[in-house]
Design a protein around this motif. Structure first.
Motif, PDB file in Angstrom:
ATOM      1  N   PHE A 173      23.726  25.255  37.001  1.00  0.00           N
ATOM      2  CA  PHE A 173      24.299  23.999  36.520  1.00  0.00           C
ATOM      3  C   PHE A 173      24.487  24.060  35.002  1.00  0.00           C
ATOM      4  O   PHE A 173      23.583  24.501  34.273  1.00  0.00           O
ATOM      5  N   GLY A 174      25.658  23.596  34.579  1.00  0.00           N
ATOM      6  CA  GLY A 174      25.968  23.486  33.161  1.00  0.00           C
ATOM      7  C   GLY A 174      26.563  22.125  32.841  1.00  0.00           C
ATOM      8  O   GLY A 174      27.112  21.452  33.732  1.00  0.00           O
ATOM      9  N   TYR A 175      26.479  21.714  31.569  1.00  0.00           N
ATOM     10  CA  TYR A 175      26.964  20.395  31.159  1.00  0.00           C
ATOM     11  C   TYR A 175      27.806  20.547  29.905  1.00  0.00           C
ATOM     12  O   TYR A 175      27.425  21.248  28.947  1.00  0.00           O
ATOM     13  N   VAL A 176      28.965  19.877  29.922  1.00  0.00           N
ATOM     14  CA  VAL A 176      29.894  19.903  28.791  1.00  0.00           C
ATOM     15  C   VAL A 176      30.060  18.483  28.273  1.00  0.00           C
ATOM     16  O   VAL A 176      30.421  17.578  29.031  1.00  0.00           O
ATOM     17  N   ASP A 177      29.799  18.298  26.979  1.00  0.00           N
ATOM     18  CA  ASP A 177      29.958  16.991  26.338  1.00  0.00           C
ATOM     19  C   ASP A 177      31.408  16.854  25.885  1.00  0.00           C
ATOM     20  O   ASP A 177      31.875  17.579  24.995  1.00  0.00           O
ATOM     21  N   GLN A 178      32.132  15.928  26.500  1.00  0.00           N
ATOM     22  CA  GLN A 178      33.537  15.741  26.150  1.00  0.00           C
ATOM     23  C   GLN A 178      33.721  15.127  24.776  1.00  0.00           C
ATOM     24  O   GLN A 178      34.805  15.223  24.187  1.00  0.00           O
ATOM     25  N   GLY A 179      32.683  14.490  24.255  1.00  0.00           N
ATOM     26  CA  GLY A 179      32.815  13.846  22.950  1.00  0.00           C
ATOM     27  C   GLY A 179      32.817  14.813  21.789  1.00  0.00           C
ATOM     28  O   GLY A 179      33.231  14.441  20.674  1.00  0.00           O
ATOM     29  N   GLU A 180      32.353  16.046  21.983  1.00  0.00           N
ATOM     30  CA  GLU A 180      32.332  17.029  20.901  1.00  0.00           C
ATOM     31  C   GLU A 180      33.736  17.594  20.678  1.00  0.00           C
ATOM     32  O   GLU A 180      34.441  17.950  21.626  1.00  0.00           O
ATOM     33  N   LYS A 181      34.118  17.685  19.394  1.00  0.00           N
ATOM     34  CA  LYS A 181      35.466  18.141  19.078  1.00  0.00           C
ATOM     35  C   LYS A 181      35.663  19.619  19.386  1.00  0.00           C
ATOM     36  O   LYS A 181      36.765  20.034  19.753  1.00  0.00           O
ATOM     37  N   TYR A 182      34.603  20.445  19.230  1.00  0.00           N
ATOM     38  CA  TYR A 182      34.775  21.878  19.462  1.00  0.00           C
ATOM     39  C   TYR A 182      34.912  22.217  20.945  1.00  0.00           C
ATOM     40  O   TYR A 182      35.119  23.375  21.298  1.00  0.00           O
ATOM     41  N   ASN A 183      34.793  21.220  21.827  1.00  0.00           N
ATOM     42  CA  ASN A 183      34.996  21.463  23.259  1.00  0.00           C
ATOM     43  C   ASN A 183      36.414  21.126  23.711  1.00  0.00           C
ATOM     44  O   ASN A 183      36.727  21.225  24.900  1.00  0.00           O
ATOM     45  N   THR A 184      37.271  20.734  22.781  1.00  0.00           N
ATOM     46  CA  THR A 184      38.649  20.365  23.148  1.00  0.00           C
ATOM     47  C   THR A 184      39.415  21.520  23.789  1.00  0.00           C
ATOM     48  O   THR A 184      40.108  21.323  24.799  1.00  0.00           O
ATOM     49  N   PRO A 185      39.331  22.772  23.268  1.00  0.00           N
ATOM     50  CA  PRO A 185      40.042  23.874  23.958  1.00  0.00           C
ATOM     51  C   PRO A 185      39.551  24.091  25.389  1.00  0.00           C
ATOM     52  O   PRO A 185      40.357  24.428  26.267  1.00  0.00           O
TER      53      PRO A 185
END
Length: 807
Positions: A301-313
């Motif tokens: 299981f992994g989690y991605v925070d959509q609010g972080e700008k560096y996760n946009t790509p």
């Protein structure tokens, strides 16, 4: 004067008598209202079955959802309370002894307290005097735990989800004080997947003692069978944080645009699919943590925070909608998700169903026995057959193209009845040797198998030509799978597979270190809160381990001198063992002790009851043998039919052909279907190894003819005794039939002595043993009803002088 002095005393005594009379009448009137026997309408000598039956009848009648009477809910609570007391032997005995429905009035009062104890046990106070509720809330009754229920249900389930348990009792003022906060926490945590339980210490003293709770109120959590007490202020935020702290750390990995590729590629080393949750919350949601805890052995299981700008790509790469939580599940293909789910109000049931349907890779690697049992389940008679297509390959780079081609074939031909998997030959050598028949192979091999019993018995067939990943190999494998689905008897080989090696065993040290770390934290917590009573079992375990460790070292130090003394050999033990081996019958295929089947001999006494007058729908499986082959054939027969011995309509018998030589020819002569051709059976004088399924009521039978499929008996006998002469060895190689093998074995035994006698006996035993190699498949077809039925007018008699056994 005397009379005037005693009048006040007579008045006082009269008043006391009136008060006692009124009080006693009040007791008589009030106590029956709380009598569980009268509530359920049973006598004091009623059994548990009668009590349960009465409770079910009253519960259906007074259930608030069906009965609209205003007092239905109170009556239902009263019925439930009465059943809780009478269904528990300890509570029931307590009521019979003290006459109260609440056990806490009886506990703590010994028989040595005399009049004071008797007074307090018999005096009745109305609960409304202390402003207590009349009974426990109806909504809390479903959370009540009993000792047996806790050990059978809650403890095993705590390895899949955490439990929050409250220990309470009647007449507990602090319990009433925390009740509103407890209800709010239950309403919040239960929909997320947290288990809830309530233990009444007054009723469940043994369960409370097992939990280590000795005061009320107490709140504790149960995770992985371990108990942890809650010591903070009872507020909703603290209880939620307490549940999060109970869960193991690092179950969910934080994934960003920089490390997502390495996270998805982890399926190769951990042999698990990967799940990514995209959400706007900066911290991991508790519901996602609970799902990860439930499926931690199957999925990463992994989690991605959509609010972080560096996760946009990363969001653009997978086209994620940022307005709702999204879950992506990846298997072998890390560029394209195998499944996706998106919901604004994602619930626990949806999330668990999504993960449960995708908890295996398309072609997983068999790394332990548990995974093998789930991927390739044992065949059940009432279920559809499931086959496992297994690729035996290697770990080197030279095997990678073939493995990828096998993955492509599995993806294109995925069906419900087919499970694809692969195994490394070097990691699972016992399994590969059993399937490849101890032949060393350099190229990958594909084996199609079907599991028949939990003991490891399988039917399998190897794909001819191996597997190189070419189009020809794919076409050949596809054709064999099509043939298998049309004819289940296509799998002709059988074997007993050993238990798989646990390739994840090196992780045991890490798990042990994590467990030790948890125990040290618990000891620190107990010391911090001075909970010595709960800490004593752990301290006792530590000191016991230290005592055993140092005791072993001391004993070993003192025993080193004694180990250097030489031991005298016993020269006569080896010849005795050889003599025992030569005197025992051959046991080259001795079945395990569990393969025990009750087999009855057909004689003049048992013949009528086991065949002629057999009940309708029952079948008698009869093995035809001789006196010389009796032991070997019975052992093989029991091994082949053991999996069918639980069927109530099957009976197993054997017929001695030496005693009843004319029975088999007489039966074949009476066959109505003789036009189908049984001339070989009638002309043959030896029917040893034949098996018949006899239906005495409908007068038909199914016939199994022995087929020798094992190694050459003469070659086996030559290998058994290498000291035999060359002339005897060559003559044994020329003998192919069973009768010739026996004749030549007897002639050579007279010429060559005891060594040749043992060799011929070994050869005959091997050939007779392999006569029943296909009996298991024949029994499968018998249960499916696909065998040819040969009908007779009447069953022949065992005594040829009396003709048939019935008119």
């Amino acid at each position: 004067m005397v009379i005037k002095m005693f009048r006040p005393q007579s008045r006082i005594s009269s008043v006391l008598l009136v008060i006692l009379f009124i009080f006693g009448e009040h007791l008589v009137k009030s106590s029956p209202e709380n009598d569980p026997y009268k509530t359920l309408g049973v006598s004091k000598s009623a059994s548990q079955t009668e009590i349960k039956k009465a409770y079910k009848h009253l519960a259906r009648e007074w259930h608030p959802d069906k009965n609209k009477d205003p007092g239905a809910e109170d009556m239902f609570i009263k019925i439930t309370k009465s059943y809780e007391i009478l269904s528990n032997e300890e509570r029931r005995a307590n009521f019979d002894r003290y006459g109260q429905m609440e056990d806490n009035q009886a506990f703590g009062h010994s028989q040595q307290q005399g009049y004071r104890s008797s007074f307090h046990n018999s005096f009745y106070f109305d609960e409304s005097f202390f402003h207590f509720p009349k009974s426990r809330d109806f909504a809390d009754s479903k959370y009540l735990l009993h000792h047996a229920q806790f050990n059978s249900d809650v403890l095993p389930d705590s390895y899949r989800r955490p439990y929050l348990i409250k220990v309470t009792s009647d007449w507990c003022f602090a319990c009433i004080h925390i009740e509103p906060v407890w209800r709010e926490s239950v309403q919040e945590l239960e929909p997320l997947g947290v288990g809830i339980g309530i233990v009444d210490m007054g009723y469940e003293r043994r369960l409370a003692s097992q939990l280590g709770a000795h005061r009320t109120p107490s709140i504790l959590g149960v995770v992985n069978g371990r108990f942890t007490f809650f010591h903070q202020a009872v507020v909703r935020e603290n209880l939620r944080q307490f549940i999060e702290d109970l869960l193991p750390q690092r179950m969910v990995e934080k994934v960003t645009d920089k490390n997502y590729q390495s996270f998805l590629n982890g399926w190769q080393s951990e042999n698990k699919p990967s799940v990514l949750l995209f959400d706007q919350v900066p911290i991991f949601p508790l519901m996602y943590k609970l799902t990860a805890f439930a499926f931690r052995d199957y999925v990463r299981f992994g989690y991605v925070d959509q609010g972080e700008k560096y996760n946009t790509p990363l969001l653009r790469r997978f086209n994620i909608n940022t307005h709702a939580p999204t879950m992506l599940l990846f298997k072998e293909d890390t560029e394209k998700p195998a499944d996706i789910i998106q919901a604004r109000g994602m619930k626990r049931q949806i999330m668990e169903e999504f993960v449960s349907n995708n908890k295996f890779l398309r072609v997983p690697r068999l790394v332990n026995q548990q995974l093998f049992d789930e991927l390739c389940p044992v065949k059940q008679f009432h279920r559809r057959r499931k086959y496992c297509v297994l690729l035996i390959t290697g770990e080197d780079q030279a095997f990678v193209p073939g493995n990828e081609a096998f993955l492509q074939f599995a993806t294109a031909n995925s069906k419900e009845v087919l499970r694809f998997a692969y195994v490394y030959q070097r990691q699972q050598q016992p399994l590969c040797q059993a399937l490849l028949q101890n032949h060393a192979v350099l190229s990958p091999q594909v084996v199609i198998l079907e599991r028949r019993s939990p003991a490891g018995k399988v039917m399998y067939r190897s794909v001819i030509g191996g597997w190189n990943g070419s189009e020809e190999d794919k076409h050949r494998l596809y054709e064999q799978l099509e043939l298998l689905q049309r004819d289940p008897a296509y799998l002709t080989s059988d074997a007993t597979l050993p238990e798989l090696n646990n390739e994840m065993a090196p992780m045991f040290l890490i798990q042990w270190m994590n467990t030790a770390y948890d125990y040290f934290l618990q000891i620190y917590d107990d010391i911090l809160y001075s909970n010595w009573r709960e800490m004593m079992p752990i301290l006792s375990l530590i000191f016991s381990a230290l005592f055993i460790l140092f005791g072993t070292v001391i004993i070993q130090a003192f025993s080193e001198s004694g180990e250097d003394k030489p031991q005298k050999a016993k020269p006569r033990e080896r010849p005795k063992a050889e003599e025992d081996d030569s005197s025992r019958p051959t046991t080259s295929s001795r079945p395990p002790k569990k393969d025990f089947v009750e087999v009855t001999e057909l004689t003049d006494i048992t013949y009528t009851s086991n065949l002629v007058k057999l009940r309708p729908g029952h079948i008698n499986i009869v093995l035809v043998l001789s006196e010389a082959s009796k032991n070997a054939l019975l052992r093989k027969f029991a091994k082949e039919v053991f999996s069918f011995s639980g069927t109530q309509t099957l009976h197993f018998s054997f017929l001695n052909a030496d005693k009843h030589r004319q029975w088999m020819p007489a039966l074949l002569a009476l066959t109505l279907d003789s036009a189908q051709g049984h001339s070989d059976d009638e002309e043959s004088s030896d029917h040893t190894g034949y098996v018949l399924a006899l239906n005495g009521y409908k007068k038909y039978f199914c016939l199994f003819r022995p087929v020798f499929t094992g190694d050459d008996a003469s070659e086996a006998s030559a290998a058994f005794d290498s000291s035999s002469s060359s002339s005897s060895s060559s003559s044994r190689r020329k003998s192919r039939s069973r009768s010739r093998s026996q004749t030549r074995s007897r002639s050579h035994s007279r010429e060559d002595g005891s060594g040749s006698r043992r060799a011929s006996s070994r050869a005959t035993s091997l050939e007779v043993h392999h006569k029943l190699d296909r009996l298991g498949l024949w029994m499968e077809r018998l249960m499916e009803g696909t065998l040819t039925r040969l009908r007779v007018h009447a069953w022949p008699s065992l005594d040829p002088a009396h003709g048939s056994a019935e008119s």
